[in-house]
Design an enzyme around this catalytic site. Structure first.
Site, short mmCIF file in Angstrom:
data_model
loop_
_atom_site.label_atom_id
_atom_site.label_comp_id
_atom_site.label_asym_id
_atom_site.label_seq_id
_atom_site.Cartn_x
_atom_site.Cartn_y
_atom_site.Cartn_z
N GLY A 55 0.84 -1.19 0.00
CA GLY A 55 0.00 0.00 0.00
C GLY A 55 0.87 1.24 0.00
N ARG A 114 0.64 5.60 4.88
CA ARG A 114 -0.58 5.80 5.68
C ARG A 114 -1.82 5.15 5.05
NH1 ARG A 114 2.27 6.39 8.36
NH2 ARG A 114 2.92 7.97 9.82
N ALA A 136 11.30 -5.38 12.63
CA ALA A 136 11.30 -3.97 12.19
C ALA A 136 12.55 -3.72 11.36
CB ALA A 136 11.30 -3.05 13.41
N HIS A 189 4.22 3.05 17.08
CA HIS A 189 4.05 1.63 16.72
C HIS A 189 4.27 0.73 17.93
CE1 HIS A 189 3.55 1.33 12.34
NE2 HIS A 189 4.05 2.54 12.36
N ARG A 201 1.66 -2.10 20.17
CA ARG A 201 1.86 -3.54 20.32
C ARG A 201 1.96 -3.91 21.79
NH1 ARG A 201 5.83 -2.44 16.29
NH2 ARG A 201 7.50 -2.97 17.73
N ASP A 242 7.86 -5.66 8.86
CA ASP A 242 7.44 -4.31 8.48
C ASP A 242 8.68 -3.42 8.36
OD1 ASP A 242 5.93 -2.08 8.00
OD2 ASP A 242 4.84 -2.11 9.88
#
Ligand SMILES: Nc1nc2c(ncn2[C@@H]2O[C@H](COP(=O)(O)OP(=O)(O)OP(=O)(O)O)[C@@H](O)[C@H]2O)c(=O)[nH]1
Length: 170
Positions: free
Chosen positions: A11, A14, A36, A52, A56, A85
């Site tokens: 994507g 955001r 990460a 982030h 979590r 990610d």
């Protein structure tokens, strides 16, 4: 043990890809591994990372892999639900380190072609705007597009995030 399969989420910035991937992973039995690839060079990035981390809970185990991603994936236990990610930051880290991005991308795609658990991989779709006016950005855009194609070819499911909504493309 949860099924070994690769889900690829793409994507724009955001688009909600990280949050959607977190939801999908946290529907599986904990603990969940978060790899990460981001490095914080400034306050803005540190703030993003802190947001982030706060999202979590203690069921997440975070591993940092700005460059040595294939080795980190190889070391994961079988069956572990994983959220990686994201691929595009890893790619830009590889470029800035002066590594051979085609070779590193091929190595990474090879590891991702053999998931050893429910693996969820996030990447940015960076090719939808106008042609960037500097050569480095054009090289990055092209390498990111090629890496995304490689990973999508191996994925069992591919989701394209649009304004927070997942669109199933594979
Ligand atoms: N080093 C490090 N990076 C993290 C951590 N948690 C998240 N990140 C990074 O944060 C980045 C995503 O941040 P954002 O810029 O907010 O996300 P985005 O991709 O623009 O937006 P969405 O599409 O909404 O997810 C990923 O590349 C992660 O690697 C962490 O605990 N440590």
């Amino acid at each position: 043990m949860p099924e070994a399969r690769l889900t690829f989420l793409l994507g724009g910035a955001r688009s909600g890809k990280s949050a959607h991937a977190e939801q999908l992973v946290s529907a599986l039995p904990a603990p969940w591994t978060y790899i990460a690839t981001a490095q914080s060079y400034d306050d803005e990035m540190s703030e993003r990372i802190a947001i982030h981390r706060a999202r979590r809970d203690a069921n997440w185990v975070t591993l940092d892999a700005p460059l040595d991603l294939t080795e980190t994936l190889d070391a994961l236990p079988d069956g572990a639900p994983l959220l990686l990610d994201c691929l595009t930051l890893w790619l830009s880290n590889q470029m800035l380190a002066g590594h051979d991005v085609e070779q590193e991308s091929a190595r990474l795609a090879d590891v991702l072609s053999r998931p050893r658990g429910p693996w969820f991989v996030v990447s940015n779709e960076v090719g939808l705007g106008i042609v960037p006016d500097n050569a480095l950005a054009r090289r990055f855009r092209d390498a990111a597009g090629r890496l995304n194609q490689r990973v999508a070819a191996h994925a069992h499911t591919v989701l394209f995030m649009v304004s927070g909504l997942p669109m199933k493309v594979k």
